[in-house]
Design an enzyme around this catalytic site. Structure first.
Site, short mmCIF file in Angstrom:
data_model
loop_
_atom_site.label_atom_id
_atom_site.label_comp_id
_atom_site.label_asym_id
_atom_site.label_seq_id
_atom_site.Cartn_x
_atom_site.Cartn_y
_atom_site.Cartn_z
N ASP A 22 8.68 -0.32 4.54
CA ASP A 22 9.43 -1.71 4.83
C ASP A 22 10.55 -1.80 5.80
OD1 ASP A 22 9.65 -4.52 4.25
OD2 ASP A 22 10.77 -4.17 2.22
N ARG A 26 13.27 -6.59 9.98
CA ARG A 26 14.66 -6.51 10.20
C ARG A 26 15.24 -5.72 11.40
NH1 ARG A 26 15.61 -5.45 4.15
NH2 ARG A 26 13.40 -5.45 4.61
N HIS A 39 7.06 -3.82 14.02
CA HIS A 39 5.64 -3.14 13.38
C HIS A 39 5.19 -1.98 14.60
CE1 HIS A 39 5.80 -5.98 10.60
NE2 HIS A 39 5.49 -7.12 11.30
N LEU A 133 -5.08 16.95 4.27
CA LEU A 133 -4.39 15.60 3.53
C LEU A 133 -5.17 14.69 3.26
CD1 LEU A 133 -1.64 14.33 2.91
CD2 LEU A 133 -1.48 13.76 5.24
N SER A 198 6.82 -4.87 -5.39
CA SER A 198 6.09 -5.62 -4.53
C SER A 198 4.52 -5.52 -4.62
CB SER A 198 6.50 -5.90 -2.87
OG SER A 198 7.77 -6.01 -2.84
#
Ligand code: IPE
Ligand code: IPE
Ligand code: MG
Length: 269
Positions: A22, A26, A39, A133, A198
């Site tokens: 997140d 901002r 982004h 992974l 969220s």
């Protein structure tokens, strides 16, 4: 940074780390830039953290990239994010294969534009044989969507006579979740200073250790990941037991449990 990495106990790594990435918007706006710029830079953090987890030998990394609710954002941001997703996957498949990383996706794929769905399916196939992974992208995902879908399929199986309602256990329910092939996350990280979940893995996070940092996602790097893991390793995970029980289990996992009578004879109760 290497000093931090060396402090990590490789025998006590979280088997599954989940991250709410997140703060991209901002981060960009603080620099006087468009949200999409954030982004775009967030992808560099994804690369660094995936590499960091693979190097340490983490088994599963789930990244919350786009929520069901994020579809309600302005159209230009949603389109920009979808294009970035497709471009990133196209560019990164080679690196995933080189590093033996297997890609998985959880979320409502029917909501994705067809070109994005096709690109994703191709990447899933191309990395399917990798054994290192497991990178799980939560895309168009929300926990309430997942649980609703699980209940729907479960109800259908009951109606078809394949499942006896009386025989349903937590393991049965787990088999209907989109995360059925993965262990529950042991460490959940959220960046950007927000203290909420969220709609992310509500069921699976039941006993995860939660770690919140003010660092915006585009600034989050391996060093920050190591800090989170070290914090995790300093915690006592009790799973409902007492601290004394946990300490005892560490000394002798097979220790004889004491009966209540040993402490409070029946006559005195
Ligand atoms: C996280 O960053 C990425 C997505 C949700 C797609 P945000 O876009 O939520 O950034 P902020 O929280 O508005 O700063
Ligand atoms: C959560 O971030 C979803 C992702 C990181 C993909 P949001 O920015 O959408 O969450 P809220 O709206 O602040 O709770
Ligand atoms: Mg946000």
């Amino acid at each position: 940074m290497d000093e931090l990495k060396e402090k990590i106990d490789l025998k006590k790594l979280p088997s599954h780390i989940a991250i709410i990435m997140d703060g991209n918007g901002r981060w960009a706006q603080e620099k006087g830039q468009d949200r999409l710029f954030g982004h775009f830079h967030g992808v560099e953090s994804v690369r660094d953290i995936v590499e960091g987890c693979a190097e340490l030998g983490i088994g599963y990394l789930t990244l919350y990239a786009f929520s069901t609710e994020n579809w309600d954002r302005p159209a230009y941001e949603v389109t920009g994010l979808m294009e970035l997703l497709v471009e990133t996957i196209r560019n990164e498949v080679g690196t995933l294969n080189k590093n033996n990383i297997r890609l998985h996706v959880i979320g409502d794929m029917t909501m994705l534009p067809e070109y994005a769905r096709n690109e994703l399916n191709e990447a899933l196939e191309l990395t399917a044989a990798n054994t290192g992974l497991n990178l799980v992208m939560a895309l168009s995902y929300s926990s309430r969507w997942e649980l609703t879908e699980a209940v729907k399929s479960l109800a259908q199986d009951v109606r078809a006579g394949k499942l006896d309602p009386a025989a349903i256990t937590q393991d049965t329910l787990q088999q209907y979740l989109s995360t059925k092939d993965f262990p529950d996350p042991e460490l959940m990280i959220r960046t950007s200073g927000e203290y909420r979940i969220s709609n992310f893995l509500l069921y699976q996070l039941a006993y995860a250790e939660l770690y919140f940092t003010g660092v915006r996602w585009p600034d989050f790097r391996k060093k920050n990941l190591y800090e989170a893991i070290l914090d995790f390793q300093g915690r006592e995970r009790r799973f409902g037991k007492t601290s004394a029980q946990i300490q005892q289990d560490l000394i002798s996992p097979e220790g004889t449990p004491k009966t209540p009578e040993a402490f409070c004879p029946k006559d005195n109760r």
